[in-house]
Design an enzyme around this catalytic site. Structure first.
Site, PDB file in Angstrom:
ATOM      1  N   GLY A 134       0.842  -1.208   0.000  1.00 34.20           N
ATOM      2  CA  GLY A 134       0.000   0.000   0.000  1.00 34.20           C
ATOM      3  C   GLY A 134       0.867   1.244   0.000  1.00 34.20           C
ATOM      4  O   GLY A 134       0.513   2.266   0.585  1.00 34.20           O
ATOM      5  N   LEU A 157      -2.447   6.359   3.752  1.00 35.83           N
ATOM      6  CA  LEU A 157      -1.811   6.164   5.061  1.00 35.83           C
ATOM      7  C   LEU A 157      -0.285   6.301   4.968  1.00 35.83           C
ATOM      8  O   LEU A 157       0.355   6.929   5.807  1.00 35.83           O
ATOM      9  CB  LEU A 157      -2.180   4.778   5.614  1.00 35.83           C
ATOM     10  N   ARG A 193       0.573  -0.794  -7.141  1.00 33.53           N
ATOM     11  CA  ARG A 193       0.343  -1.352  -8.479  1.00 33.53           C
ATOM     12  C   ARG A 193       0.831  -0.418  -9.574  1.00 33.53           C
ATOM     13  O   ARG A 193       1.206  -0.848 -10.649  1.00 33.53           O
ATOM     14  CB  ARG A 193      -1.153  -1.563  -8.695  1.00 33.53           C
ATOM     15  N   HIS A 237      -4.106   2.987  16.534  1.00 38.89           N
ATOM     16  CA  HIS A 237      -3.137   4.090  16.628  1.00 38.89           C
ATOM     17  C   HIS A 237      -3.406   5.005  17.826  1.00 38.89           C
ATOM     18  O   HIS A 237      -2.532   5.749  18.241  1.00 38.89           O
ATOM     19  CB  HIS A 237      -3.050   4.871  15.312  1.00 38.89           C
ATOM     20  N   LYS A 241      -0.810   7.414  21.095  1.00 40.17           N
ATOM     21  CA  LYS A 241      -0.902   8.834  21.488  1.00 40.17           C
ATOM     22  C   LYS A 241      -0.299   9.052  22.859  1.00 40.17           C
ATOM     23  O   LYS A 241      -0.489   8.248  23.767  1.00 40.17           O
ATOM     24  CB  LYS A 241      -2.374   9.287  21.476  1.00 40.17           C
ATOM     25  N   HIS A 261     -10.868   2.146  19.359  1.00 42.25           N
ATOM     26  CA  HIS A 261     -10.335   3.276  20.132  1.00 42.25           C
ATOM     27  C   HIS A 261     -11.072   3.507  21.459  1.00 42.25           C
ATOM     28  O   HIS A 261     -10.455   3.685  22.503  1.00 42.25           O
ATOM     29  CB  HIS A 261     -10.414   4.568  19.323  1.00 42.25           C
TER      30      HIS A 261
HETATM   31  N1  NAP Z   1      -5.739   6.632   5.589  1.00 39.17           N
HETATM   32  C1  NAP Z   1      -5.806   6.712   6.903  1.00 39.17           C
HETATM   33  O1  NAP Z   1      -5.660   7.773   7.519  1.00 39.17           O
HETATM   34  C2  NAP Z   1      -6.062   5.474   7.715  1.00 39.17           C
HETATM   35  C3  NAP Z   1      -6.278   5.601   9.096  1.00 39.17           C
HETATM   36  C4  NAP Z   1      -6.480   4.443   9.861  1.00 39.17           C
HETATM   37  C5  NAP Z   1      -6.446   3.204   9.247  1.00 39.17           C
HETATM   38  N2  NAP Z   1      -6.247   3.107   7.897  1.00 39.17           N
HETATM   39  C6  NAP Z   1      -6.202   1.769   7.311  1.00 39.17           C
HETATM   40  O2  NAP Z   1      -5.013   1.651   6.528  1.00 39.17           O
HETATM   41  C7  NAP Z   1      -5.244   0.834   5.386  1.00 39.17           C
HETATM   42  C8  NAP Z   1      -4.848   1.604   4.137  1.00 39.17           C
HETATM   43  O3  NAP Z   1      -5.671   2.759   4.013  1.00 39.17           O
HETATM   44  P1  NAP Z   1      -5.388   3.915   2.946  1.00 39.17           P
HETATM   45  O4  NAP Z   1      -6.320   5.005   3.283  1.00 39.17           O
HETATM   46  O5  NAP Z   1      -3.947   4.208   2.847  1.00 39.17           O
HETATM   47  O6  NAP Z   1      -5.896   3.203   1.571  1.00 39.17           O
HETATM   48  P2  NAP Z   1      -5.699   3.708   0.075  1.00 39.17           P
HETATM   49  O7  NAP Z   1      -5.293   5.139   0.016  1.00 39.17           O
HETATM   50  O8  NAP Z   1      -6.934   3.290  -0.656  1.00 39.17           O
HETATM   51  O9  NAP Z   1      -4.451   2.852  -0.447  1.00 39.17           O
HETATM   52  C9  NAP Z   1      -4.569   1.498  -0.816  1.00 39.17           C
HETATM   53  C10 NAP Z   1      -3.240   0.993  -1.288  1.00 39.17           C
HETATM   54  O10 NAP Z   1      -3.385  -0.387  -1.614  1.00 39.17           O
HETATM   55  C11 NAP Z   1      -2.747  -0.593  -2.883  1.00 39.17           C
HETATM   56  N3  NAP Z   1      -3.370  -1.733  -3.583  1.00 39.17           N
HETATM   57  C12 NAP Z   1      -4.681  -2.026  -3.652  1.00 39.17           C
HETATM   58  N4  NAP Z   1      -4.843  -3.171  -4.343  1.00 39.17           N
HETATM   59  C13 NAP Z   1      -3.606  -3.578  -4.712  1.00 39.17           C
HETATM   60  C14 NAP Z   1      -3.101  -4.701  -5.413  1.00 39.17           C
HETATM   61  N5  NAP Z   1      -3.914  -5.651  -5.905  1.00 39.17           N
HETATM   62  N6  NAP Z   1      -1.774  -4.829  -5.564  1.00 39.17           N
HETATM   63  C15 NAP Z   1      -0.936  -3.889  -5.059  1.00 39.17           C
HETATM   64  N7  NAP Z   1      -1.338  -2.815  -4.379  1.00 39.17           N
HETATM   65  C16 NAP Z   1      -2.658  -2.658  -4.204  1.00 39.17           C
HETATM   66  C17 NAP Z   1      -2.935   0.684  -3.638  1.00 39.17           C
HETATM   67  O11 NAP Z   1      -1.964   0.736  -4.650  1.00 39.17           O
HETATM   68  P3  NAP Z   1      -2.292   1.361  -6.118  1.00 39.17           P
HETATM   69  O12 NAP Z   1      -3.107   2.581  -5.873  1.00 39.17           O
HETATM   70  O13 NAP Z   1      -0.942   1.643  -6.697  1.00 39.17           O
HETATM   71  O14 NAP Z   1      -3.077   0.334  -6.843  1.00 39.17           O
HETATM   72  C18 NAP Z   1      -2.683   1.688  -2.519  1.00 39.17           C
HETATM   73  O15 NAP Z   1      -1.304   1.855  -2.341  1.00 39.17           O
HETATM   74  C19 NAP Z   1      -6.720   0.426   5.470  1.00 39.17           C
HETATM   75  O16 NAP Z   1      -6.807  -0.819   6.116  1.00 39.17           O
HETATM   76  C20 NAP Z   1      -7.344   1.500   6.341  1.00 39.17           C
HETATM   77  O17 NAP Z   1      -8.486   1.023   7.022  1.00 39.17           O
HETATM   78  C21 NAP Z   1      -6.055   4.226   7.125  1.00 39.17           C
END
Ligand code: NAP
Length: 490
Positions: A14, A19, A48, A184, A188, A246
Site C-alpha cells: 500500500g 496512510l 500497483r 493508533h 498517542k 479506540h
Molecule cells: N488513511 C488513513 O488515515 C487510515 C487511518 C487508519 C487506518 N487506515 C487503514 O489503513 C489501510 C490503508 O488505508 P489507505 O487510506 O492508505 O488506503 P488507500 O489510500 O486506498 O491505499 C490502498 C493501497 O493499496 C494498494 N493496492 C490495492 N490493491 C492492490 C493490489 N492488488 N496490488 C498492489 N497494491 C494494491 C494501492 O496501490 P495502487 O493505488 O498503486 O493500486 C494503494 O497503495 C486500510 O486498512 C485502512 O483502514 C487508514
C-alpha cells in the site's frame, strides 16, 4: 537501545496509499530527525502503479513537507529518501512473490539488515489474508536468527467470526508475538500517560473506584464529516470505526487494575480483564442504553447522505452514545458513558471523571448548585490534565465557586509531541508490542460489539437525527438526564 536491533527492511504493502503518505513516511522522517533510525534500515514500498524510484520519492517528499511535525531539512530528507525503493507488484498475483524475495535479499545485503523485516499492511482489510498467505507460502515469514513481524491496520475483522477467521490465518504465518495489530490511539502521548497519572500519583489511585467516583465519561468528537472515506465508512459506521477499537481501549486503560509489572503481558492481561468484565446487555438494555445518530445538513454543510460515495438512503450511524457497566469489585455501580461522533462542535478526545459529592451539609446547605469535583484527561488535540474543585472566592463574604487547574502538556513552546505512528513504528522495530492489541483484547471487544450490532441491525431509526455541528441527537442528552447527570463539554 542497541541500534543493531532496529536494523531492518520495512516492506509497505500500500505504498502509494493515503496512510503511507500522510502517516508512515512523515513518521519515519521524524524518527530519523530524532536520530532513532539506524543506518541499516531501508523501505520497500509496494503499489500497483508504474513509478520510478525518483517519481515515487518526489511524491513522498511533498507529503512529508505537508504532514511531518518537523520541518523537512534537505540533507536529512536526502538521507531517508535514498533508502526508499518503489516496487510495482499486484499483490493478488501470487506469482510475484519469489521476485520480491530476491529483491529484498539484495537490499538486505546492501544495507546489512540481517534479514529482519517489518511487513506493514497499509491496504484495505480484505487483502490482509491473501498477502499474509502468500508471504507464508513463499517462506518469507520466518528466518532463523532474524525477526519477521507483521503490522495489521484496523479494522481487524467485521465481527467476532470474521476476526477469528482472520486471526487464524495470520497466526498460521506469524506467531502472536510477531503480530502487531494497530490501534493508533494507543500510540498517542496521553494514552500512555493515563497509566502514569493513575499509578504514579498517590492522590488518584486510592479514590479511583466506586466509593468515590460517581461516573466516567469518555468522549471523542470530530468536527469533520466522512470526507473521502465514504466507501469504507458506509460498512463500518461509528460502531466499528470508533467504538470497537479506540473507545474500548480508552475505557480499558481508564478502568484497568494496576499491572503487577510494566511489561507487555502484564499490562495487556489487565486490559483484557476490563473487556471481559463489560456487562453483556440484553436486547432491551441495548435499546435503552445505546443512542444512534446520523448528521443532517446544516447551512452550507452537507448531511451524511449527501456526501461522496454515500447512499442517499444510508442507514449508517455517524454518532453513538452509550452507557456501559463493568462488572467487577472496583466499578460495580459506576456507569461509564461513551460518546463519539462526526460533525460535532469541537474536535476533542477526553476522559472525564466525576467524583461523588461531599455529604450535603456545611456548604452544600447554602449552595445547592455546588459543582462536583472533576478530573479531565485531555487526549487530543490538547494534551493535559484539568481539575475542577470548589474554593472560596476572595472577599469578606464566604462565596464558594468552582475553580480550575489546567496542566496543558502541549501548549508550551518547544513541546512537540511525537505522532502516534512514530512511537508505534519504533516499537515494532524494537519488538515492543505493549501499545498494540493482543488477540484476546480484540476478541472480547468484538464479543461486546456483536451483541450491540445484532440489535442495531433490527432497528430502523429515522435518520438524519442531528444537525451537523451539534452534540448529537436529543436522546443522547436524555440518556444522562434520566440518571440525573449531564455531559460535560470542557
Ligand atoms: N488513511 C488513513 O488515515 C487510515 C487511518 C487508519 C487506518 N487506515 C487503514 O489503513 C489501510 C490503508 O488505508 P489507505 O487510506 O492508505 O488506503 P488507500 O489510500 O486506498 O491505499 C490502498 C493501497 O493499496 C494498494 N493496492 C490495492 N490493491 C492492490 C493490489 N492488488 N496490488 C498492489 N497494491 C494494491 C494501492 O496501490 P495502487 O493505488 O498503486 O493500486 C494503494 O497503495 C486500510 O486498512 C485502512 O483502514 C487508514
Amino acid at each position: 537501545m542497541n541500534k543493531d536491533q532496529l536494523s531492518s527492511i520495512m516492506v509497505i504493502f500500500g505504498g502509494t496509499g493515503d496512510l503511507t503518505h500522510r502517516k508512515l513516511i512523515p513518521a519515519l522522517y521524524n524518527l530519523l530527525n530524532e536520530n532513532k533510525l539506524p543506518p541499516s534500515f531501508a523501505v520497500v514500498a509496494i503499489g500497483r502503479r508504474d513509478k520510478t524510484n525518483e517519481e515515487y520519492r518526489k511524491d513522498l517528499k511533498e507529503a512529508a513537507q505537508k504532514f511531518s511535525r518537523f520541518k523537512i531539512q534537505e540533507e536529512k530528507w536526502a538521507d531517508l529518501e535514498k533508502r526508499i525503493y518503489y516496487y510495482s507488484l499486484n499483490f493478488m498475483d501470487g506469482e510475484g512473490y519469489p521476485d520480491l524475495e530476491i529483491y529484498l535479499r539484495e537490499l538486505e545485503n546492501k544495507y546489512k539488515t540481517q534479514g529482519n523485516r517489518m511487513y506493514y499492511l497499509a491496504v484495505a482489510p480484505e487483502y490482509f489474508e491473501v498477502i499474509v498467505g502468500d508471504l507464508h507460502k513463499n517462506q518469507m515469514t520466518e528466518k532463523e536468527g532474524s525477526w519477521r513481524r507483521v503490522v495489521i491496520e484496523k479494522p481487524f475483522g467485521q465481527d467476532l467470526e470474521s476476526a477469528q477467521y482472520l486471526n487464524h490465518k495470520i497466526t498460521h504465518a506469524f506467531s502472536e508475538e510477531n503480530t502487531y495489530r494497530i490501534d493508533h490511539y494507543l500510540g498517542k502521548e496521553m494514552l500512555q500517560n493515563i497509566m502514569v497519572i493513575r499509578f504514579a500519583n498517590a492522590f488518584f489511585e486510592p479514590i479511583w473506584n466506586n466509593k468515590y467516583i460517581d461516573h466516567i465519561q469518555i468522549s471523542s468528537s470530530e468536527v469533520v464529516g466522512v470526507e473521502e472515506r465514504g466507501g469504507y465508512y458506509e460498512k463500518a459506521g461509528v460502531l466499528k470505526d470508533m467504538l470497537q477499537n479506540h473507545m474500548l481501549q480508552l475505557l480499558a486503560l481508564t478502568a484497568m487494575e494496576p499491572p503487577v509489572r510494566l511489561d507487555t503481558q502484564s499490562i495487556r492481561d489487565e486490559k483484557v480483564k476490563v473487556l471481559k468484565g463489560l456487562q453483556q446487555m440484553s436486547t432491551e438494555e441495548v435499546k435503552a442504553n445505546v443512542i444512534w445518530g446520523q448528521y443532517g445538513a446544516a447551512g452550507e454543510i452537507k448531511g451524511y447522505r449527501e456526501e461522496n460515495r454515500i447512499s442517499p438512503e444510508s442507514n449508517t450511524e455517524t454518532f453513538m452514545a452509550l452507557k456501559v457497566q463493568i462488572e467487577n469489585f472496583r466499578w460495580s455501580g459506576v456507569p461509564f458513558y461513551i460518546r463519539t461522533g462526526k460533525r460535532m462542535p469541537t474536535k476533542s478526545t477526553e476522559i472525564i471523571v466525576q467524583f461523588k459529592s461531599m455529604p450535603k451539609i456545611l456548604y452544600w446547605q447554602e449552595y445547592e448548585d455546588l459543582q462536583p469535583n472533576l478530573l479531565v484527561i485531555r487526549v487530543q488535540p490538547m494534551e493535559g490534565v484539568f481539575m475542577q474543585f470548589n474554593a472560596k472566592q476572595p472577599g469578606t463574604e464566604t462565596q464558594v465557586v468552582p475553580v480550575q487547574m489546567d496542566f496543558c502538556q502541549n501548549c508550551h513552546i518547544g513541546s512537540n509531541s511525537p505522532e502516534a505512528y512514530e512511537r508505534l513504528l519504533y516499537d515494532v522495530m524494537r519488538g515492543d508490542s505493549t501499545l498494540f492489541t493482543r488477540w484476546d483484547e480484540v476478541e472480547y471487544s468484538w464479543r461486546f460489539i456483536d451483541t450491540i450490532a445484532k440489535v442495531r441491525k433490527e432497528m430502523n431509526i429515522d435518520f438524519p437525527n442531528y444537525e451537523a455541528g451539534t452534540w448529537g441527537p436529543k436522546k443522547a442528552q436524555e440518556l444522562l438526564q434520566k440518571d440525573g447527570r449531564e455531559w460535560w463539554n470542557i
